[in-house]
Design a protein around this motif. Structure first.
Motif, PDB file in Angstrom:
ATOM      1  N   VAL A 419       0.850  -1.182   0.000  1.00  0.00           N
ATOM      2  CA  VAL A 419       0.000   0.000   0.000  1.00  0.00           C
ATOM      3  C   VAL A 419       0.889   1.236   0.000  1.00  0.00           C
ATOM      4  O   VAL A 419       1.650   1.476   0.950  1.00  0.00           O
ATOM      5  N   ASN A 420       0.831   2.028  -1.054  1.00  0.00           N
ATOM      6  CA  ASN A 420       1.617   3.249  -1.195  1.00  0.00           C
ATOM      7  C   ASN A 420       0.693   4.457  -1.162  1.00  0.00           C
ATOM      8  O   ASN A 420      -0.272   4.522  -1.923  1.00  0.00           O
ATOM      9  N   LEU A 421       0.997   5.405  -0.282  1.00  0.00           N
ATOM     10  CA  LEU A 421       0.221   6.630  -0.157  1.00  0.00           C
ATOM     11  C   LEU A 421       0.992   7.797  -0.761  1.00  0.00           C
ATOM     12  O   LEU A 421       2.239   7.790  -0.787  1.00  0.00           O
ATOM     13  N   PRO A 422       0.289   8.834  -1.250  1.00  0.00           N
ATOM     14  CA  PRO A 422       1.001   9.995  -1.796  1.00  0.00           C
ATOM     15  C   PRO A 422       1.906  10.674  -0.772  1.00  0.00           C
ATOM     16  O   PRO A 422       2.932  11.249  -1.130  1.00  0.00           O
ATOM     17  N   THR A 423       1.555  10.597   0.500  1.00  0.00           N
ATOM     18  CA  THR A 423       2.362  11.255   1.530  1.00  0.00           C
ATOM     19  C   THR A 423       3.606  10.471   1.908  1.00  0.00           C
ATOM     20  O   THR A 423       4.445  10.987   2.664  1.00  0.00           O
ATOM     21  N   GLY A 438      13.833  28.266   0.491  1.00  0.00           N
ATOM     22  CA  GLY A 438      12.457  28.332  -0.002  1.00  0.00           C
ATOM     23  C   GLY A 438      11.861  26.983  -0.338  1.00  0.00           C
ATOM     24  O   GLY A 438      10.846  26.924  -1.039  1.00  0.00           O
ATOM     25  N   ASP A 439      12.483  25.897   0.122  1.00  0.00           N
ATOM     26  CA  ASP A 439      11.912  24.566  -0.122  1.00  0.00           C
ATOM     27  C   ASP A 439      10.730  24.345   0.817  1.00  0.00           C
ATOM     28  O   ASP A 439      10.888  24.423   2.046  1.00  0.00           O
ATOM     29  N   ASP A 440       9.552  24.095   0.235  1.00  0.00           N
ATOM     30  CA  ASP A 440       8.359  23.893   1.055  1.00  0.00           C
ATOM     31  C   ASP A 440       8.112  22.431   1.392  1.00  0.00           C
ATOM     32  O   ASP A 440       7.193  22.118   2.138  1.00  0.00           O
ATOM     33  N   TYR A 441       8.905  21.510   0.825  1.00  0.00           N
ATOM     34  CA  TYR A 441       8.771  20.104   1.186  1.00  0.00           C
ATOM     35  C   TYR A 441      10.088  19.409   0.872  1.00  0.00           C
ATOM     36  O   TYR A 441      10.934  19.919   0.124  1.00  0.00           O
TER      37      TYR A 441
END
Length: 462
Positions: A419-423, A438-441
């Motif tokens: 099971v792979n989630l986008p998060t 400025g990296d937001d993730y």
């Protein structure tokens, strides 16, 4: 031999009250049960000579001698009785429970021949046939029940269990195309003489209202929802005229699509709704108060209800009920200053059988509306060419078509590790990187590529 046996049986029937206590107390002589089909016989053999045999109910079963150590037990009618055997010393040889009913041996033979891979047991109980065991699917259970009914009629108790639950995933695609074409052409104008004794107003919304000082104001409604408006001012004699032409031609195309996916156990219903609910006032509240108003909610949108049943050979029986509805202000009802909107609804209900992975489409849900409105001045609006200046016309045509495609699949749950989630590929950002760079993730690197053999394993198993 037969005459001697029948005389012995008659004598035993006369002596039954004396022998009953001894039989009831000697539990070690119970020889089990005997199943006898109606109008057929079973042979009972003893290791000692049989002097007489007694049957509890002669209407259910009868006995006939074959030799001094074996007898026939004949089934006459459905029911349960007992058979007691005595030797020449009037001692009990054995006590048996006799069940007379449908031909269970025949049922077992047919089940073994027609369903060789299924574990189905059949036995008699109180004149009925009881089916027990495990089968691979619900279709096999239904076939076993029909085979038993051919021998026993409605006296079949089906206690078969399906070996493992089967889940059905239903993929549904709703596609709706809405096309509208419309055109509008209208003329309107206002004129008044210099003296103010003559005036006119023509066109949609022409009105005459009281003016200050007892006069009358002539006018037309404001022009809206028009793409082009042409206006001019001119005089005819001492009459000042203000005229306008409004034109509109519209074309529209809309496409809506919903793709719900539902999973349900075989034989269990499932439903889906993508839409909302709107309130409907209902007169009468709790306690019988007729003046009170309660609120009920009516659903609208894209909904689907289905009940799958897995049959043999990966065949799935489906009861599908799709529905698409939307609010329709034109069909609204107003009661006591409360407006309740209407609904435009298209629904279908069908039952069909498909194999795993096959699709079917429900089409032909086509709706077409056309409206034409012409407003004109009498006589003047009927004049060719020039009459267009004294009339207003509107033309609207709309077409809507709905297509529903349904695909059932037999599935099993996937392993948690797959099971792979986008998060899963996003980590919490570093505050220093957010302020300085400025990296937001912060993305997570992909795992090494799995072997080709492992990649071929599907998310669901057929």
């Amino acid at each position: 031999m037969r005459k001697h046996f029948m005389m012995a049986a008659l004598a035993a029937a006369t002596a039954l009250p004396l022998a009953a206590p001894a039989i009831a107390q000697d539990y070690g002589l119970h020889a089990g049960g005997l199943e006898v089909p109606i109008n057929k016989s079973q042979v009972v053999t003893s290791d000692r000579a049989i002097s007489r045999a007694m049957v509890g109910s002669a209407e259910i079963a009868d006995v006939l001698p074959i030799s001094d150590r074996s007898i026939y037990v004949l089934g006459k009618s459905s029911g349960t009785t007992s058979l007691t055997l005595y030797d020449r010393n009037n001692q009990v040889i054995a006590v048996m429970d006799v069940t007379v009913g449908p031909d269970v041996d025949g049922i077992r033979g047919e089940l073994a021949a027609l369903m060789p891979g299924e574990e189905v047991n059949a036995r008699l109980s109180a004149g009925s046939v009881i089916l027990s065991g495990y089968v691979s699917d619900a279709g096999a259970a239904s076939r076993a029940s029909r085979i038993a009914e051919a021998f026993a009629g409605d006296k079949v108790v089906n206690l078969l269990s399906v070996g493992g639950s089967q889940q059905v995933m239903l993929e549904v695609r709703f596609a709706e195309v809405n096309r509208n074409i419309g055109s509008q052409f209208g003329a309107r104008g206002v004129g008044i003489s210099d003296s103010g004794k003559f005036g006119f107003a023509i066109g949609p919304g022409a009105s005459a209202t009281d003016g200050p000082g007892g006069g009358t104001n002539l006018g037309v409604s404001a022009i809206d929802s028009a793409f082009g408006i042409i206006g001019t001012l001119f005089n005819i004699g001492d009459v000042n005229i203000e005229a306008y032409l409004d034109t509109l031609e519209g074309k529209g195309l809309a496409k809506t699509l919903a793709e719900p996916t539902l999973v349900a156990l075989s034989g269990e219903p499932a439903s889906f709704l993508a839409g909302g609910e709107f309130p409907i006032p209902v007169a009468g509240g709790a306690g019988g108060n007729a003046d009170a108003i309660t609120v009920a909610f009516k659903t609208f949108g894209v909904s689907l209800a289905f009940t799958p049943t897995v049959l043999g050979n990966n065949v799935i029986n489906l009861i599908v009920e799709p529905e698409v509805s939307s609010l329709d202000p034109s069909a609204s009802v107003t009661i006591n200053d409360i407006s309740v909107p209407g609904l435009q609804t298209r629904r279908a209900s069908t039952t069909l059988e498909l194999r795993d992975g096959e699709s079917f489409a429900i089409a032909g849900l086509l709706r077409e509306d056309m409206t034409t409105t012409v407003s004109q001045m009498p006589l003047l609006g009927s004049i060719p060419i020039l009459g267009s200046l004294f009339r207003s016309s509107e033309y609207q045509k709309g077409q809507t078509e709905l297509l529903i495609v349904v695909t059932p699949r037999l599935v099993k749950p996937i392993r948690p590790g797959r099971v792979n989630l986008p998060t899963d590929r996003v980590e919490d950002p570093d505050p220093l990187d957010v302020h300085l760079v400025g990296d937001d993730y912060q993305p997570v690197p992909l795992a090494p590529t799995a072997p080709a053999a492992a990649q071929e394993v599907p998310d669901y198993e057929y």
